[in-house]
Design a protein around this motif. Structure first.
Motif, PDB file in Angstrom:
ATOM      1  N   MET B   1      -1.803   6.180  11.315  1.00 19.01           N
ATOM      2  CA  MET B   1      -2.331   5.210  12.265  1.00 19.01           C
ATOM      3  C   MET B   1      -2.942   5.962  13.441  1.00 19.01           C
ATOM      4  O   MET B   1      -2.321   6.882  13.964  1.00 19.01           O
ATOM      5  CB  MET B   1      -1.165   4.334  12.747  1.00 19.01           C
ATOM      6  CG  MET B   1      -1.569   3.009  13.284  1.00 19.01           C
ATOM      7  SD  MET B   1      -0.164   2.103  13.961  1.00 19.01           S
ATOM      8  CE  MET B   1       1.019   2.096  12.621  1.00 19.01           C
ATOM      9  N   ASP B  22       1.109   8.918  13.386  1.00 20.72           N
ATOM     10  CA  ASP B  22      -0.046   9.325  12.575  1.00 20.72           C
ATOM     11  C   ASP B  22       0.170   9.016  11.098  1.00 20.72           C
ATOM     12  O   ASP B  22      -0.751   8.590  10.401  1.00 20.72           O
ATOM     13  CB  ASP B  22      -0.229  10.859  12.660  1.00 20.72           C
ATOM     14  CG  ASP B  22      -1.156  11.251  13.787  1.00 20.72           C
ATOM     15  OD1 ASP B  22      -1.911  10.375  14.241  1.00 20.72           O
ATOM     16  OD2 ASP B  22      -1.112  12.426  14.202  1.00 20.72           O
ATOM     17  N   ALA B  23       1.379   9.293  10.628  1.00 20.41           N
ATOM     18  CA  ALA B  23       1.649   9.217   9.193  1.00 20.41           C
ATOM     19  C   ALA B  23       1.691   7.782   8.672  1.00 20.41           C
ATOM     20  O   ALA B  23       1.536   7.548   7.483  1.00 20.41           O
ATOM     21  CB  ALA B  23       2.964   9.926   8.880  1.00 20.41           C
ATOM     22  N   VAL B  25       0.567   4.255   7.552  1.00 18.54           N
ATOM     23  CA  VAL B  25      -0.682   3.581   7.181  1.00 18.54           C
ATOM     24  C   VAL B  25      -0.516   2.054   7.195  1.00 18.54           C
ATOM     25  O   VAL B  25      -1.307   1.332   6.621  1.00 18.54           O
ATOM     26  CB  VAL B  25      -1.207   4.035   5.801  1.00 18.54           C
ATOM     27  CG1 VAL B  25      -1.580   5.495   5.836  1.00 18.54           C
ATOM     28  CG2 VAL B  25      -0.181   3.775   4.703  1.00 18.54           C
ATOM     29  N   HIS B  26       0.512   1.580   7.849  1.00 19.57           N
ATOM     30  CA  HIS B  26       0.875   0.160   7.940  1.00 19.57           C
ATOM     31  C   HIS B  26       0.698  -0.611   6.627  1.00 19.57           C
ATOM     32  O   HIS B  26       0.164  -1.715   6.595  1.00 19.57           O
ATOM     33  CB  HIS B  26       0.192  -0.544   9.124  1.00 19.57           C
ATOM     34  CG  HIS B  26      -1.262  -0.220   9.359  1.00 19.57           C
ATOM     35  ND1 HIS B  26      -2.267  -1.052   8.984  1.00 19.57           N
ATOM     36  CD2 HIS B  26      -1.871   0.844   9.931  1.00 19.57           C
ATOM     37  CE1 HIS B  26      -3.428  -0.527   9.298  1.00 19.57           C
ATOM     38  NE2 HIS B  26      -3.215   0.634   9.884  1.00 19.57           N
ATOM     39  N   CYS B  27       1.169  -0.030   5.523  1.00 13.03           N
ATOM     40  CA  CYS B  27       1.025  -0.672   4.219  1.00 13.03           C
ATOM     41  C   CYS B  27       2.027  -1.806   4.017  1.00 13.03           C
ATOM     42  O   CYS B  27       1.823  -2.668   3.184  1.00 13.03           O
ATOM     43  CB  CYS B  27       1.188   0.357   3.094  1.00 13.03           C
ATOM     44  SG  CYS B  27       2.842   1.078   2.959  1.00 13.03           S
ATOM     45  N   GLY B  28       3.148  -1.754   4.765  1.00 12.91           N
ATOM     46  CA  GLY B  28       4.141  -2.816   4.630  1.00 12.91           C
ATOM     47  C   GLY B  28       5.164  -2.593   3.534  1.00 12.91           C
ATOM     48  O   GLY B  28       6.014  -3.453   3.295  1.00 12.91           O
ATOM     49  N   PHE B  29       5.129  -1.437   2.864  1.00 14.72           N
ATOM     50  CA  PHE B  29       6.134  -1.171   1.827  1.00 14.72           C
ATOM     51  C   PHE B  29       7.545  -1.085   2.418  1.00 14.72           C
ATOM     52  O   PHE B  29       8.530  -1.207   1.707  1.00 14.72           O
ATOM     53  CB  PHE B  29       5.801   0.139   1.078  1.00 14.72           C
ATOM     54  CG  PHE B  29       4.832  -0.049  -0.058  1.00 14.72           C
ATOM     55  CD1 PHE B  29       3.725  -0.866   0.083  1.00 14.72           C
ATOM     56  CD2 PHE B  29       5.021   0.588  -1.278  1.00 14.72           C
ATOM     57  CE1 PHE B  29       2.820  -1.054  -0.965  1.00 14.72           C
ATOM     58  CE2 PHE B  29       4.128   0.406  -2.332  1.00 14.72           C
ATOM     59  CZ  PHE B  29       3.029  -0.410  -2.171  1.00 14.72           C
ATOM     60  N   CYS B  84       9.377   4.489   2.182  1.00 16.19           N
ATOM     61  CA  CYS B  84       8.018   4.815   2.654  1.00 16.19           C
ATOM     62  C   CYS B  84       7.339   5.855   1.776  1.00 16.19           C
ATOM     63  O   CYS B  84       7.788   6.987   1.689  1.00 16.19           O
ATOM     64  CB  CYS B  84       8.074   5.332   4.083  1.00 16.19           C
ATOM     65  SG  CYS B  84       6.448   5.832   4.686  1.00 16.19           S
ATOM     66  N   PRO B  85       6.229   5.481   1.124  1.00 15.67           N
ATOM     67  CA  PRO B  85       5.527   6.459   0.289  1.00 15.67           C
ATOM     68  C   PRO B  85       4.687   7.429   1.119  1.00 15.67           C
ATOM     69  O   PRO B  85       4.283   8.465   0.613  1.00 15.67           O
ATOM     70  CB  PRO B  85       4.618   5.605  -0.582  1.00 15.67           C
ATOM     71  CG  PRO B  85       4.921   4.187  -0.238  1.00 15.67           C
ATOM     72  CD  PRO B  85       5.607   4.178   1.067  1.00 15.67           C
ATOM     73  N   SER B  86       4.419   7.107   2.372  1.00 13.60           N
ATOM     74  CA  SER B  86       3.599   7.998   3.188  1.00 13.60           C
ATOM     75  C   SER B  86       4.440   9.044   3.911  1.00 13.60           C
ATOM     76  O   SER B  86       3.901   9.861   4.645  1.00 13.60           O
ATOM     77  CB  SER B  86       2.801   7.195   4.211  1.00 13.60           C
ATOM     78  OG  SER B  86       1.994   6.252   3.560  1.00 13.60           O
ATOM     79  N   GLY B  87       5.753   8.983   3.745  1.00  9.38           N
ATOM     80  CA  GLY B  87       6.619   9.999   4.339  1.00  9.38           C
ATOM     81  C   GLY B  87       6.719   9.919   5.849  1.00  9.38           C
ATOM     82  O   GLY B  87       6.856  10.934   6.528  1.00  9.38           O
TER      83      GLY B  87
END
Lengths: 480, 425
Positions: B1, B22-23, B25-29, B84-87
């Motif tokens: 973000m 930063d990491a 991505v507000h995907c909502g997972f 969280c898949p974006s770590g």
């Protein structure tokens, strides 16, 4: 404001910090009076969290309503109409086209508390309120030997209302179809706050609402069809040195008569992003991976179909691995489901395409997009439901170092590749704001005007999710 | 973000926070993994929502007072980190944020006094034990007391055991296979002294000498997670002085929250002169179950005696073990190694029980809702025993399971192992 800016940057100007307190605008105050404080969010800290979806930030709403019933939705819509502000419906906001991010300040109706779910196993149906989480439908149905096949990657989070608004698909859509294919009836609230019940008899008005991204009405409940799950499933993974070869294998397998349950691919960059996250032992050097499930009630046919796919993969120069059991199969599919968010590890922002092209042209299309990406200097990755010809080329970028205009330009050229090959702009994520600027090239003017006629018929004042789907310029020309 | 967090102005903790933002991505997972989102169903009480709130406070576009109610409701369970898949290192973000923001908080004198009392009593086993025993007598008064006082009383067991002093050195039985240091813990010594006694017995039986270094104190997690950063730094440094990692094969904790706290030391000291020392220390820290499962895999764990009849155990994943430390397999492997014992999985097992450090005392209503939900989920599989690896979960689950009318024993994982060794299962 240009469409480009809507799509790529936070649209709302940074407001000055202020303290919490009573609602600071008449709409929020009126809604609180009508619905009570628990269903209405009016503080800045609350409202600012209802301005984004999984792809972009939009305008901060004036008020947010969390309805618990259709009656609450009616009350909210009428109050917004009286105040003359736009209305945006929102599920879990995991969408990828900007559909739930408000283009203008107004009322956001978030359906996450409308979660009633009744099952009628004898009719193989459920009745679900809009806020029911997608996975919950199958969880409720499974004890009765039934499932709900539409399976978007976000199925643990996303809601039925959101799925229907975007007509979401998922890996199973090749054989089993998308969300809209499972709808028997819909209840929706129109722009005047009237409640309608639609079936699919006579004029298929339910079909009109599905995929309309909240621009024609707010879906509040749906009757959904369930099916028994296939008795047998077999999984196969194939890796290819190059992404076009993967597409060739898909075309050949389908031409040979295979009808797999799922046919998915991810390119080199995707599989490496996923591998960084999950450490599954995917072949990092591969140019593309193909994941295939064949399924059905007759094991012999399921195995035959897998053999057809396997032969097509080998003929296209791929190497094939058969999943040994359910655990290996589940791990491979977890890999596919995690692609989208795992890409966030490469660059903080992305432009997400959702094109569909005829299967016969898949190899040319994926190669052309690969070449465009390589020439652009951006990280361009491809994945998607390749069995349907539904591709998700994504441009990954860092807005602090890379030009949003250049990103948009590249996205536009990718969209044109699809259109040139007889494809369309959206498979399952909707148009939203992300692909709205390309609609004039994808849809002929006469048809676009017909779409505007439908919009004007159902939402004459243009209050429902303005700034989405239909390009504004044409409307301006038609109605100066 | 995207963010405009003034990292320079904030310092090293600003770097930690900006990296986490930063990491995302507000995907909502993360939404379905969040206990408060599960209960409240609104975005600002979800991990994604809280990240946006913290970002905007740090950027100066939202006041701390606006964001605080939602940030305070975060249990710090880190269920979102697993999902969280974006770590996104959410745990590091919220902990750093609480440390950064606490000095700026406007709190009422009563609130300040309550927080100070918690942070004084919790880490002092003798004071805690005394307070617990006084509280035990006040328990009948609970229904007429204000909520702030009722919450801690509700959590107290019916019987508060006497303190048991722990020996500085517990020698290995038989041939010595290793030497470990052990963090004795705080509240746990007062509420459940048998956790430590069982731990020492189980380790000794497999030839492990256990040292409880003098001069150790509270791990600092409670101070850190409530934003008392200075106090946390003091405790962290006290422990770094007390434990020399070179002297031991491992530094063990049997409380998931404390173990996670110890492993967090490098983040706490990020950018400070003793960061490297914290890294060397944290590299040696293991949960008791990780260490014992290592022995089991190497064939060095003494075999357990079989149970007297087939038994089932519902294993509850403590958030600070499963999510914060990623330890899921080890406790299950150990329990499965007891002949006659079957491990059952708890429905909604990833959802926090609502205990989470001082959460019970600060957010009693939400903690209670989550406690009821957890107890119902556990009892739905009708186990003979319930096991977990954290004193907070233990107290919460025991209290809610009893309120549902069940007498099923609630034990620490290591207590189950200890009973198996003694042939008492």
């Amino acid at each position: 404001m240009t469409p480009q800016k809507v799509a790529l940057s936070p649209a709302s100007p940074a407001p000055k910090p202020r303290s919490n307190g009573s609602p600071d605008n008449p709409l929020a105050a009126e809604l609180t009076r009508l619905l009570g404080p628990k269903k209405v969010l009016s503080n800045l800290s609350e409202r600012r969290n209802y301005r984004y979806d999984a792809i972009q930030f939009g305008a901060t709403p004036l008020a947010v309503v969390l309805p618990e019933s259709t009656a609450d939705v009616v009350t909210a819509v009428r109050a917004a109409r009286a105040a003359g502000v736009p209305i945006v419906g929102r599920g879990a906001a995991s969408g990828l086209s900007g559909g739930a991010a408000p283009a203008l300040p107004g009322l956001v109706i978030s359906f996450t508390r409308m979660t009633r779910l009744d099952i009628f196993p004898e009719r193989r149906e459920v009745r679900a309120q809009a806020g029911v989480v997608t996975l919950a439908v199958t969880e409720k149905a499974r004890p009765f030997g039934l499932i709900y096949p539409p399976d978007p990657a976000s199925f643990r989070t996303s809601t039925i209302g959101g799925n229907l608004g975007e007509n979401a698909g998922g890996p199973l859509c090749f054989k089993y179809g998308v969300s809209g294919d499972y709808v028997r009836a819909l209840e929706f609230v129109d722009a005047d706050g009237e409640v309608h019940e639609l079936t699919r008899d006579a004029y298929d008005l339910a079909g009109l609402l599905i995929g309309s991204e909240g621009t024609l009405g707010l879906i509040t409940e749906a009757t959904l069809r369930l099916t028994p799950p296939p008795k047998f499933t077999r999984t196969l993974m194939a890796s290819f040195a190059e992404v076009g070869a993967c597409a060739e294998a898909v075309s050949a397998a389908i031409a040979a008569g295979a009808v797999p349950g799922k046919l998915e691919f991810m390119d080199h960059a995707c599989l490496n992003a996923v591998e960084d996250f999950l450490h599954l032992g995917l072949p990092r050097e591969a140019g593309a991976l193909l994941l295939v499930d064949t399924d059905g009630d007759d094991l012999e046919t399921v195995e035959e179909e897998r053999a057809l796919v396997e032969a097509a993969c080998l003929a296209a120069g791929g190497s094939v691995r058969r999943a040994a059991g359910d655990a290996e199969s589940a791990a491979l599919w977890q890999a596919r489901r995690s692609v989208s968010p795992a890409l966030g590890r490469i660059r903080p922002q992305r432009m997400n395409e959702d094109i569909v092209v005829p299967r016969s042209v898949l190899p040319e299309v994926v190669r052309e997009i690969r070449a465009l990406g390589d020439a652009s200097g951006f990280h361009v990755v491809q994945f998607g439901h390749i069995g349907d010809g539904n591709l998700h080329p994504n441009i990954l970028f860092d807005p602090r170092r890379e030009s949003p205009d250049a990103v948009h330009d590249l996205a536009h050229r990718i969209a044109l590749v699809a259109i040139r090959h007889g494809g369309v702009l959206s498979g399952e994520h909707g148009i939203g704001t992300m692909k709205r600027p390309f609609m004039r090239e994808a849809v002929d003017p006469v048809t676009l005007e017909a779409l505007w006629d439908v919009k004007r018929a159902l939402d004459p004042a243009g209050v429902l999710n303005p700034g989405k789907v239909l390009p504004e310029e044409l409307a301006d020309e038609a109605h100066p | 973000m995207n963010n405009d967090i003034p990292v320079q102005a904030i310092g090293p903790q600003g770097e930690v926070m900006a990296h986490a933002v930063d990491a995302c991505v507000h995907c909502g997972f993360c939404l379905p993994a969040c206990p408060t989102y599960a209960v409240l169903g609104d975005e600002m009480d979800s991990p994604r929502g809280r990240i946006v709130l913290m970002k905007e406070v740090l950027e100066g576009t939202l006041t701390l007072a606006d964001a605080a109610p939602h940030l305070d409701r975060c249990l710090g369970c880190q269920g979102c980190v697993t999902a969280c898949p974006s770590g996104v290192p959410y745990g590091e973000l919220i902990t750093s944020f609480r440390g950064w923001s606490e000095p700026q908080r406007e709190r009422s004198p009563l609130d300040r006094a309550k927080r100070a009392a918690i942070l004084k009593i919790l880490p002092a086993p003798r004071v805690f034990s005394l307070a617990a025993r006084v509280g035990q007598y006040a328990k009948p008064l609970a229904p007429v007391l204000p909520a702030a006082l009722r919450a801690p009383l509700d959590l107290l067991p019916e019987h508060v055991p006497a303190m048991q002093p722990s020996p500085t050195v517990t020698p290995a039985k038989g041939q010595r296979r290793g030497r470990v240091a052990f963090l004795a813990g705080c509240a746990q010594q007062a509420l459940a002294p048998n956790f430590n006694a069982a731990t020492l017995r189980v380790l000794a039986r497999s030839g492990i000498e256990v040292v409880i270094p003098e001069g150790q104190g509270c791990c600092g997690a409670a101070a850190l997670h409530t934003g008392a950063r200075e106090e946390a730094l003091r405790l962290v440094r006290q422990n770094l002085a007390a434990f020399d990692p070179d002297d031991y094969d491992a530094i063990l904790s049997n409380a998931a929250g404390c173990g996670a706290g110890l492993k967090e030391y490098p983040v706490v000291l990020h950018g400070l002169e003793d960061e490297a020392q914290a890294r060397a220390f944290a590299a040696k820290v293991q949960d008791i179950s990780e260490f014992l499962a290592g022995l089991l895999r190497d064939g060095e764990l003494e075999p357990f005696l079989p149970t007297s009849r087939p038994l089932t155990v519902a294993y509850h994943d403590a958030c600070h073990l499963a999510h914060a430390q990623g330890v899921r397999a080890a406790p299950r492997e150990l329990l499965r190694a007891i002949p006659g014992l079957t491990v059952l999985e708890v429905p909604e097992g990833d959802l926090c029980c609502g205990s989470a450090g001082t959460y019970n005392l600060e957010q009693p209503e939400l903690a209670n809702q989550l406690g009821v939900r957890k107890a119902k989920n556990i009892l739905s599989i009708t186990p003979d025993l319930i096991a977990s690896g954290n004193i907070g979960c233990h107290t919460q689950i025991q209290s809610h399971v009893r309120r549902q009318g069940s007498r099923v024993p609630v034990l620490h994982t290591v207590e189950v192992l200890d009973l198996a060794y003694r042939g008492e299962l």
